[in-house]
Design a protein around this motif. Structure first.
Motif, short mmCIF file in Angstrom:
data_model
loop_
_atom_site.label_atom_id
_atom_site.label_comp_id
_atom_site.label_asym_id
_atom_site.label_seq_id
_atom_site.Cartn_x
_atom_site.Cartn_y
_atom_site.Cartn_z
N GLY A 75 -40.86 -9.92 -25.77
CA GLY A 75 -40.54 -9.33 -27.07
C GLY A 75 -39.08 -9.46 -27.43
O GLY A 75 -38.34 -10.28 -26.89
N THR A 76 -38.64 -8.61 -28.36
CA THR A 76 -37.25 -8.61 -28.81
C THR A 76 -36.67 -7.21 -28.67
O THR A 76 -37.37 -6.21 -28.81
N TRP A 77 -35.38 -7.18 -28.41
CA TRP A 77 -34.64 -5.93 -28.25
C TRP A 77 -33.48 -5.90 -29.24
O TRP A 77 -32.99 -6.95 -29.67
N SER A 78 -33.04 -4.70 -29.57
CA SER A 78 -31.87 -4.52 -30.42
C SER A 78 -31.06 -3.36 -29.88
O SER A 78 -31.56 -2.23 -29.79
N ARG A 79 -29.84 -3.65 -29.44
CA ARG A 79 -28.95 -2.62 -28.91
C ARG A 79 -29.58 -1.83 -27.77
O ARG A 79 -29.41 -0.63 -27.63
N GLY A 80 -30.36 -2.52 -26.96
CA GLY A 80 -30.89 -1.90 -25.75
C GLY A 80 -32.30 -1.36 -25.87
O GLY A 80 -32.88 -0.97 -24.86
N VAL A 81 -32.87 -1.30 -27.08
CA VAL A 81 -34.23 -0.79 -27.23
C VAL A 81 -35.11 -1.86 -27.86
O VAL A 81 -34.63 -2.76 -28.55
N LYS A 82 -36.41 -1.76 -27.61
CA LYS A 82 -37.33 -2.71 -28.22
C LYS A 82 -37.28 -2.57 -29.73
O LYS A 82 -37.29 -1.45 -30.26
N ASP A 83 -37.24 -3.70 -30.42
CA ASP A 83 -37.11 -3.67 -31.88
C ASP A 83 -37.74 -4.94 -32.41
O ASP A 83 -37.12 -6.00 -32.41
N GLY A 84 -38.98 -4.87 -32.85
CA GLY A 84 -39.66 -6.06 -33.34
C GLY A 84 -40.99 -6.24 -32.64
O GLY A 84 -41.52 -5.33 -31.98
N LYS A 85 -41.53 -7.44 -32.78
CA LYS A 85 -42.86 -7.73 -32.25
C LYS A 85 -42.80 -8.28 -30.84
O LYS A 85 -41.82 -8.90 -30.44
N GLY A 86 -43.88 -8.06 -30.09
CA GLY A 86 -43.98 -8.58 -28.74
C GLY A 86 -45.40 -8.45 -28.21
O GLY A 86 -46.29 -7.92 -28.88
N ILE A 87 -45.60 -8.95 -27.00
CA ILE A 87 -46.90 -8.87 -26.34
C ILE A 87 -46.72 -8.32 -24.94
O ILE A 87 -45.84 -8.77 -24.20
N PHE A 88 -47.56 -7.35 -24.60
CA PHE A 88 -47.54 -6.76 -23.27
C PHE A 88 -48.76 -7.23 -22.49
O PHE A 88 -49.89 -7.16 -22.98
N TYR A 89 -48.53 -7.76 -21.28
CA TYR A 89 -49.60 -8.22 -20.39
C TYR A 89 -49.68 -7.27 -19.20
O TYR A 89 -48.73 -7.19 -18.42
N PRO A 90 -50.78 -6.54 -19.04
CA PRO A 90 -50.91 -5.64 -17.89
C PRO A 90 -50.91 -6.42 -16.58
O PRO A 90 -51.13 -7.64 -16.56
N ALA A 91 -50.67 -5.71 -15.51
CA ALA A 91 -50.67 -6.34 -14.18
C ALA A 91 -52.01 -7.01 -13.91
O ALA A 91 -53.07 -6.43 -14.18
N GLY A 92 -51.97 -8.23 -13.41
CA GLY A 92 -53.18 -8.97 -13.07
C GLY A 92 -53.74 -9.81 -14.19
O GLY A 92 -54.66 -10.60 -13.96
N SER A 93 -53.21 -9.66 -15.41
CA SER A 93 -53.74 -10.44 -16.53
C SER A 93 -53.08 -11.81 -16.58
O SER A 93 -52.01 -12.03 -16.01
N LYS A 94 -53.73 -12.74 -17.25
CA LYS A 94 -53.21 -14.08 -17.41
C LYS A 94 -52.08 -14.05 -18.43
O LYS A 94 -52.22 -13.48 -19.51
N HIS A 95 -50.97 -14.66 -18.10
CA HIS A 95 -49.83 -14.65 -19.01
C HIS A 95 -49.12 -16.00 -18.95
O HIS A 95 -49.34 -16.79 -18.03
N PRO A 96 -48.24 -16.29 -19.92
CA PRO A 96 -47.52 -17.57 -19.91
C PRO A 96 -46.66 -17.71 -18.67
O PRO A 96 -46.22 -16.74 -18.06
N SER A 97 -46.39 -18.95 -18.30
CA SER A 97 -45.50 -19.23 -17.17
C SER A 97 -44.09 -18.80 -17.51
O SER A 97 -43.53 -19.20 -18.52
N LEU A 98 -43.50 -17.97 -16.66
CA LEU A 98 -42.14 -17.51 -16.90
C LEU A 98 -41.15 -18.66 -16.86
O LEU A 98 -40.21 -18.73 -17.64
N LYS A 99 -41.34 -19.60 -15.93
CA LYS A 99 -40.41 -20.72 -15.81
C LYS A 99 -40.42 -21.57 -17.07
O LYS A 99 -39.38 -21.94 -17.60
N LYS A 100 -41.63 -21.86 -17.57
CA LYS A 100 -41.71 -22.70 -18.76
C LYS A 100 -41.23 -21.94 -19.99
O LYS A 100 -40.65 -22.51 -20.90
#
Length: 769
Positions: A195-220
């Motif tokens: 997601g995006t942050w502004s001055r230390g807090v979340k501010d804007g859109k994002g996606i949360f993936y719970p533990a164990g769920s399929k998510h994008p590759s962090l390296k890529k």
């Protein structure tokens, strides 16, 4: 004689190899013992000051220079290189508090690569500039937290990775020690938030993936962020998380449902309980084994750390789906039909040529004594033409671009306009032509124009069609008078018009304008409002965080202070009458909204975690679920105090401070609790309440709107004023009128267009009853 000569030479060599040593005590109590040259210390020596400071080492012509050790009376000690009496070179400084710095010095300050171990055992290892951490570096706290990344003026700034002692990790952008911009937060249990942050807090859109769920590759994902042509990472104002691109990385089918439980923590993103409707959507007819394949992710939107919207996304992961990085600006540019040749190296040359030309223009016209403009200053002969060969000439410097010709239109007129708009010539030139360069931004319109943004966000440079240039030059005399008579005008500010002719004959025309969204606040929503309805919506699949939405996408009406609204519509009437008199159509109101977190949630916002280089970082999660009441109380109008706010003119508005009915018709400032105090001007920093409009005709939305009323800060201006109602547009109007309701299509007669535009804005900014 020969023997006498040899003896004299030997004595001379001996004196050079063994300079005379002296012990000298001065009247102020200082004492020196060591080698001298004439009357000055030179060579090895020891100097003791009366206050107890002691130096022992090399001297050169009376100055400390070379290797040595300096011990202050306070207990501080430095051992290393000196030059001309300064700590300069490589050395180690031990402070009285026992903190130790080892590394490069310049003129008595830490500068270059160095390592500092603080008295509390914190450790910084990296680059320094003028005594502060700046550049790439690593900071380790004694509690186990560690940051590796970019620094600026002693604070985390730029791209960096923070790993907390509990195993949490953040990889993304920082500003002044706070998370600011796009990034990914990885929790110790394996769950992720992109997601995006502004001055230390979340501010804007994002996606949360719970533990164990399929998510994008962090390296890529990390590699998909922006780099310059040297491979070094650079921070771009356009960098943001694209929720649609993230979704495409791991989701092949989408079924949305509703989650009614909310968390106001900026850090706590654990999975929530689903409503019975959500449970039915996710669990109907599925076995436990099938559920492993259908993962859950949460699309979320935050406002200063407060969750305002959420939808639950389920997916069946397609293993054959290749992971693609989010779309880049260069790809968007190549897809346009206008000036598509300006990509890659050609685009780089174009930006460099633009900077060279503007530097030449401003430098040439600024020394000319100011005078009132004449009719000839608007004429066809009011042009400056210069050829810029790569190797330079008597009038132009050598450069690294290709040969090009530069044409500057009406230089005296735009020089006076810049002064009228209260722009300093040097600041204008440095903003556009400085070393930080320009950033290309994507155009939301159909024109295919290319846009560039100055490094400080103050100016936008747009490519023009030949027809648009002709309209601008024809309207320029009346435009000059209008903006001179009305300092509060909302119409786009023009600062210069130029043309570049490239060596293969291609001509590219530019106009320099003020950026209406030049603000320290984050713009959460952008709208382009014309007052028409046919085709004035954005497909949901194309909506991204920074997408400019249209008339039918606007789901709010804005309630303002009585006097603020009166001032707004007074100027809108004047500006529309001006454009109508020029037979201009297709203009629109560019509206930017900064949402404020509801006041009753201020006490439970995510802490900003602004960290100095010796402060520890905590990753304490705060999760609160409670009933939310409205209306919000996130803004405060107070009497204007010039010494408490910045009165410097902005690139879009130079007008007077507005008066508010709610503050006794006094000039007012806007206070944003915990953020800033801002001067309220027409189109800039205007406070309002956004009331969410409920459309009963539409089907139930898959996304929950957690609030119905928001405090917002409004930014606006009238743009796209270069389209005349010419023969082509008249034919277009007649053709479309045969297919659609004439009042719903954008193209129409100037008088009707102006009236419809104003009437629509009356609905957007309704009068209080």
């Amino acid at each position: 004689m020969f023997l006498d000569h040899l003896e004299a030479k030997a004595e001379m060599d001996t004196s050079i190899l063994n300079p005379p040593e002296e012990r000298r005590e001065f009247s102020n109590g200082d004492f020196y013992s060591g080698e001298v040259k004439g009357l000055l210390p030179h060579g090895k020596g020891k100097y003791s000051w009366s206050d107890g400071t002691l130096y022992e080492g090399d001297w050169d012509q009376g100055k400390i220079s070379g290797k040595g050790e300096l011990i202050w009376s306070s207990g501080a000690k430095y051992e290393g290189d000196f030059s001309g009496g300064y700590l300069h070179g490589i050395g180690t400084m031990t402070s009285p508090d026992q903190s130790v710095y080892s590394g490069a010095w310049r003129m008595n300050v830490r500068h270059g690569l160095g390592r500092k171990e603080y008295c509390n055992s914190d450790l910084y290892d990296g680059s320094w500039r003028e005594g502060s951490q700046e550049g790439r570096g690593s900071y380790s706290w004694t509690n186990g937290n560690r940051y590796i990344g970019s620094w600026k003026k002693g604070k985390m700034c730029g791209r960096g990775v923070m790993r907390w002692g509990n195993g949490d990790l953040f990889d993304g952008f920082w500003l002044n020690g706070c998370r600011h911009g796009s990034g990914v937060y990885k929790f110790a249990d394996g769950s992720l938030y992109f997601g995006t942050w502004s001055r230390g807090v979340k501010d804007g859109k994002g996606i949360f993936y719970p533990a164990g769920s399929k998510h994008p590759s962090l390296k890529k994902w990390c590699r998909s962020l922006e780099y310059d042509d040297t491979g070094k990472f650079v921070l771009s104002r356009s960098s943001s998380i694209d929720v649609d691109d993230l979704r495409s990385l791991s989701l092949s089918t989408v079924n949305r449902s509703l989650s009614m439980r909310t968390s106001t923590s900026g850090m706590s993103d654990r999975p929530r309980e689903l409503t019975s409707k959500s449970a039915r959507t996710l669990g109907s007819g599925q076995s436990e084994g099938q559920d492993k394949k259908n993962r859950v992710a949460y699309e979320r939107e935050y406002m200063q750390g407060v969750l305002i919207r959420e939808s639950v996304t389920t997916s069946s992961v397609d293993r054959s789906l290749k992971i693609r990085p989010p779309s880049t600006l260069s790809k968007q540019v190549s897809a346009r039909t206008f000036l598509t040749f300006l990509t890659g190296e050609h685009n780089y040359h174009l930006m460099l040529n633009l900077q060279l030309g503007i530097r030449y223009t401003v430098g040439k016209i600024t020394p000319v004594p100011r005078r009132d403009v004449r009719g000839s200053d608007f004429g066809k002969k009011a042009r400056t033409v210069m050829f810029f060969p790569k190797d330079g000439s008597n009038f132009t410097p050598p450069h690294k671009s290709i040969d090009f010709s530069w044409k500057d239109y009406c230089p005296m007129v735009f020089r006076n306009l810049r002064e009228m708009f209260k722009l300093d010539a040097a600041e204008y030139m440095m903003s556009i032509c400085g070393d930080d360069g320009l950033t290309e931004i994507c155009s939301p319109g159909k024109s295919g124009s290319i846009f560039y943004l100055s490094h400080d966000d103050r100016f936008v440079i747009k490519t023009l069609k030949k027809s648009e240039l002709k309209v601008l030059l024809r309207m320029l005399p009346r435009y000059y008078k209008h903006v001179g008579d009305h300092e509060n005008t909302l119409i786009t500010k023009f600062f210069g018009v130029h043309r570049i002719t490239l060596k293969w004959g291609k001509k590219v025309r530019f106009v320099v304008m003020g950026n209406m969204f030049c603000t320290e606040l984050k713009i959460h929503r952008r709208y382009d409002l014309k007052g028409s309805s046919h085709g004035r919506f954005t497909e949901k699949s194309k909506i991204q965080e920074k997408t400019t939405l249209k008339d039918l996408d606007l789901a709010y009406e804005f309630h303002m202070d009585k006097l603020l609204r009166e001032a707004l519509f007074k100027q809108i009437y004047l500006d529309c009458a001006f454009l109508e008199s020029l037979q201009i159509i297709d203009y629109s109101l560019l509206l930017g909204l900064h949402f404020r977190a509801p006041g009753q949630l201020n006490d439970i916002l995510e802490p900003p975690n602004a960290m100095s280089d010796q402060e520890s970082v905590s990753s304490v999660d705060v999760g609160v679920t409670q009933e939310l009441s409205i209306p919000p109380k996130g803004l405060l109008l107070v009497t204007h105090e010039p010494n408490s706010v910045s009165t410097a003119p902005g690139p879009h508005i130079r007008g007077s401070t507005l008066r508010a009915f709610s503050v006794g018709e006094q000039e007012v400032d806007l206070i944003l609790p915990g953020t800033a105090r801002l001067r309220v001007q027409l189109g800039v920093n205007m406070p309002a309440q956004a009331h969410h409009k409920l459309d009963e005709d539409k089907e139930e939305s898959a996304t929950i709107e957690l609030f119905e009323v928001y405090d917002v800060v409004v930014y606006m201006g009238i743009i796209d004023i270069l389209q005349e109602y010419n023969t082509k547009k008249k034919v277009e109007h007649k053709c479309k009128s045969l297919q659609y309701d004439p009042m719903t299509i954008s193209v129409t007669e100037p008088t009707i267009y102006s009236k419809r535009f104003v009437n629509f804005l009356h609905k957007v900014f309704p009068e209080e009853m």
